[in-house]
Design an enzyme around this catalytic site. Sequence first.
Site, PDB file in Angstrom:
ATOM      1  N   CYS A 116     -17.291  10.596  34.099  1.00  0.00           N
ATOM      2  CA  CYS A 116     -18.241   9.478  34.238  1.00  0.00           C
ATOM      3  C   CYS A 116     -19.182   9.639  35.433  1.00  0.00           C
ATOM      4  O   CYS A 116     -20.173   8.920  35.537  1.00  0.00           O
ATOM      5  CB  CYS A 116     -17.487   8.167  34.347  1.00  0.00           C
ATOM      6  N   HIS A 255     -21.267   2.491  37.181  1.00  0.00           N
ATOM      7  CA  HIS A 255     -20.743   3.035  35.929  1.00  0.00           C
ATOM      8  C   HIS A 255     -20.131   1.882  35.127  1.00  0.00           C
ATOM      9  O   HIS A 255     -19.352   1.088  35.649  1.00  0.00           O
ATOM     10  CB  HIS A 255     -19.691   4.112  36.224  1.00  0.00           C
ATOM     11  N   ASN A 286     -17.953   1.794  27.549  1.00  0.00           N
ATOM     12  CA  ASN A 286     -17.998   2.867  28.529  1.00  0.00           C
ATOM     13  C   ASN A 286     -18.507   4.135  27.836  1.00  0.00           C
ATOM     14  O   ASN A 286     -17.829   4.678  26.970  1.00  0.00           O
ATOM     15  CB  ASN A 286     -16.575   3.067  29.081  1.00  0.00           C
TER      16      ASN A 286
HETATM   17  N1  ACO Z   1      -5.544  -5.511  23.299  1.00  0.00           N
HETATM   18  C1  ACO Z   1      -4.561  -6.340  23.596  1.00  0.00           C
HETATM   19  N2  ACO Z   1      -3.650  -6.080  24.561  1.00  0.00           N
HETATM   20  C2  ACO Z   1      -3.774  -4.918  25.237  1.00  0.00           C
HETATM   21  C3  ACO Z   1      -4.795  -3.997  24.958  1.00  0.00           C
HETATM   22  C4  ACO Z   1      -5.705  -4.330  23.948  1.00  0.00           C
HETATM   23  N3  ACO Z   1      -6.726  -3.516  23.594  1.00  0.00           N
HETATM   24  N4  ACO Z   1      -4.666  -2.941  25.792  1.00  0.00           N
HETATM   25  C5  ACO Z   1      -3.595  -3.189  26.563  1.00  0.00           C
HETATM   26  N5  ACO Z   1      -3.045  -4.380  26.243  1.00  0.00           N
HETATM   27  C6  ACO Z   1      -1.884  -5.035  26.824  1.00  0.00           C
HETATM   28  C7  ACO Z   1      -0.955  -4.080  27.507  1.00  0.00           C
HETATM   29  O1  ACO Z   1      -0.053  -3.515  26.573  1.00  0.00           O
HETATM   30  C8  ACO Z   1      -0.263  -4.982  28.501  1.00  0.00           C
HETATM   31  O2  ACO Z   1       0.760  -5.697  27.840  1.00  0.00           O
HETATM   32  P1  ACO Z   1       2.152  -5.991  28.607  1.00  0.00           P
HETATM   33  O3  ACO Z   1       1.777  -6.833  29.799  1.00  0.00           O
HETATM   34  O4  ACO Z   1       2.933  -6.713  27.571  1.00  0.00           O
HETATM   35  O5  ACO Z   1       2.680  -4.644  28.977  1.00  0.00           O
HETATM   36  C9  ACO Z   1      -1.350  -5.980  28.885  1.00  0.00           C
HETATM   37  O6  ACO Z   1      -2.330  -5.917  27.847  1.00  0.00           O
HETATM   38  C10 ACO Z   1      -2.017  -5.672  30.221  1.00  0.00           C
HETATM   39  O7  ACO Z   1      -2.300  -4.279  30.290  1.00  0.00           O
HETATM   40  P2  ACO Z   1      -2.993  -3.636  31.544  1.00  0.00           P
HETATM   41  O8  ACO Z   1      -3.145  -2.169  31.321  1.00  0.00           O
HETATM   42  O9  ACO Z   1      -2.361  -4.098  32.801  1.00  0.00           O
HETATM   43  O10 ACO Z   1      -4.431  -4.321  31.440  1.00  0.00           O
HETATM   44  P3  ACO Z   1      -5.577  -4.325  32.502  1.00  0.00           P
HETATM   45  O11 ACO Z   1      -5.894  -5.703  32.890  1.00  0.00           O
HETATM   46  O12 ACO Z   1      -5.359  -3.316  33.595  1.00  0.00           O
HETATM   47  O13 ACO Z   1      -6.806  -3.785  31.635  1.00  0.00           O
HETATM   48  C11 ACO Z   1      -8.052  -1.737  31.289  1.00  0.00           C
HETATM   49  C12 ACO Z   1      -6.752  -2.492  31.034  1.00  0.00           C
HETATM   50  C13 ACO Z   1      -9.170  -2.512  30.624  1.00  0.00           C
HETATM   51  C14 ACO Z   1      -7.953  -0.348  30.685  1.00  0.00           C
HETATM   52  C15 ACO Z   1      -8.316  -1.670  32.814  1.00  0.00           C
HETATM   53  O14 ACO Z   1      -7.145  -1.232  33.449  1.00  0.00           O
HETATM   54  C16 ACO Z   1      -9.451  -0.746  33.199  1.00  0.00           C
HETATM   55  O15 ACO Z   1     -10.607  -1.040  32.968  1.00  0.00           O
HETATM   56  N6  ACO Z   1      -9.133   0.362  33.913  1.00  0.00           N
HETATM   57  C17 ACO Z   1     -10.131   1.247  34.517  1.00  0.00           C
HETATM   58  C18 ACO Z   1     -10.982   1.984  33.548  1.00  0.00           C
HETATM   59  C19 ACO Z   1     -11.909   2.897  34.310  1.00  0.00           C
HETATM   60  O16 ACO Z   1     -12.534   2.531  35.297  1.00  0.00           O
HETATM   61  N7  ACO Z   1     -12.004   4.160  33.933  1.00  0.00           N
HETATM   62  C20 ACO Z   1     -12.783   5.073  34.713  1.00  0.00           C
HETATM   63  C21 ACO Z   1     -13.857   5.681  34.042  1.00  0.00           C
HETATM   64  S1  ACO Z   1     -13.470   6.243  32.408  1.00  0.00           S
HETATM   65  C22 ACO Z   1     -13.738   7.957  32.338  1.00  0.00           C
HETATM   66  O17 ACO Z   1     -13.842   8.639  33.325  1.00  0.00           O
HETATM   67  C23 ACO Z   1     -13.779   8.577  30.958  1.00  0.00           C
END
Ligand code: ACO
Length: 330
Positions: A116, A255, A286
């Site tokens: 990214c 980003h 993204n």
């Molecule tokens: N729908 C419903 N529930 C979901 C989904 C979904 N699509 N995905 C995960 N959950 C659930 C999980 O299973 C978890 O359930 P549990 O509590 O029963 O275990 C709950 O939701 C919370 O999961 P988390 O992973 O803690 O959710 P979070 O609030 O962290 O959001 C996300 C996840 C959106 C992926 C976030 O962590 C994020 O944006 N991370 C950073 C992404 C990023 O910046 N990437 C860098 C660039 S990408 C690149 O370089 C290609």
Amino acid sequence: MSPKIYAAISGAGHYAPEKVLTNADLERMVDTSDEWIRTRTGIRERRIAAEGECTSDMGAEAARRALANAGLAAEDVEAVYVATCTPDMVFPSTACLIQAAIGAGRAYGYDLSAACSGFLMALDAAAAAIESGRIRTALVIGAEKLSTVTDWTSRDTCVLFGDGAGAVVLTASDRPGIRSNYLGVDGNQADILYIPAGGCKRPPSEETIRQHQHFIHMAGRETFKIAVNTMLGAAQEAIRRAGLQESDIDWMIFHQANWRIIDAVAKRLGDGSADRAIMNLDRYGNTSAASIPLALSEAVADGRIQSGHKVLMVAFGGGLTWGGTVVEWI
Ligand code: ACO
């Protein structure tokens, strides 16, 4: 003594594929909900490239539009830099394919892989070539077909990504357009965000396919925490290196990974509001290396970014990689 040569962005363009994949569509594919995706990420829909439509096709179209915006022709281009982690092929590079597609007969070019953060890394390389006097005009393109490396059976990741491309034309200038660059990587954290197979470490095999190892794997929560702190640091360092204060920045383009990350970083910079942050991840998700130039190009096209504006761009991605750049719109 000959006058100093600076690099400045003289045009921007973007391309997004026609097909829209909404959160409602995803509700029918995996166990998720529109409400979860919107509140946790800010994404409402993303674009998906047509079958046979490749990263080079999207990048070439964005490049043509950037050249038109700059009022330049393909023959004026001396170098094509393409940031992508989803090249059409291992080789030849996507840059070669785009060079041929747009007819930039005088240009050399290569791909740059920094997930990214790739666009800001490519912008830095192009700016250095222009500032050294070796070339006067370059295309810098971020283009991705992430739909081909997205695991459409995994709700953890498939709701996040989309396809698209953005491009800028960088030209020699007597005024500094690229005001600062700050780039960094940390390979010690390579395994929190990566595609395990497909390279020489794990070449494609029936087993790697069965184990879904050709798709993006991400430790989301861990990535989130590191992203907020790293992007904040990169933003502050880029502003400092530009000799500016946080209040001097007119627009911030982060980003487009997650609105909560953007909101948290933007609010910690300056006046505590995220009003200066340009966001389009609700419509594109993204798009990795394409996300910053795509948002930049939209904001130029709709008149938000005007001559004289100072624009902060901040990236973070797999590698880990990050960068901060301040540009002044000439
Ligand atoms: N729908 C419903 N529930 C979901 C989904 C979904 N699509 N995905 C995960 N959950 C659930 C999980 O299973 C978890 O359930 P549990 O509590 O029963 O275990 C709950 O939701 C919370 O999961 P988390 O992973 O803690 O959710 P979070 O609030 O962290 O959001 C996300 C996840 C959106 C992926 C976030 O962590 C994020 O944006 N991370 C950073 C992404 C990023 O910046 N990437 C860098 C660039 S990408 C690149 O370089 C290609």
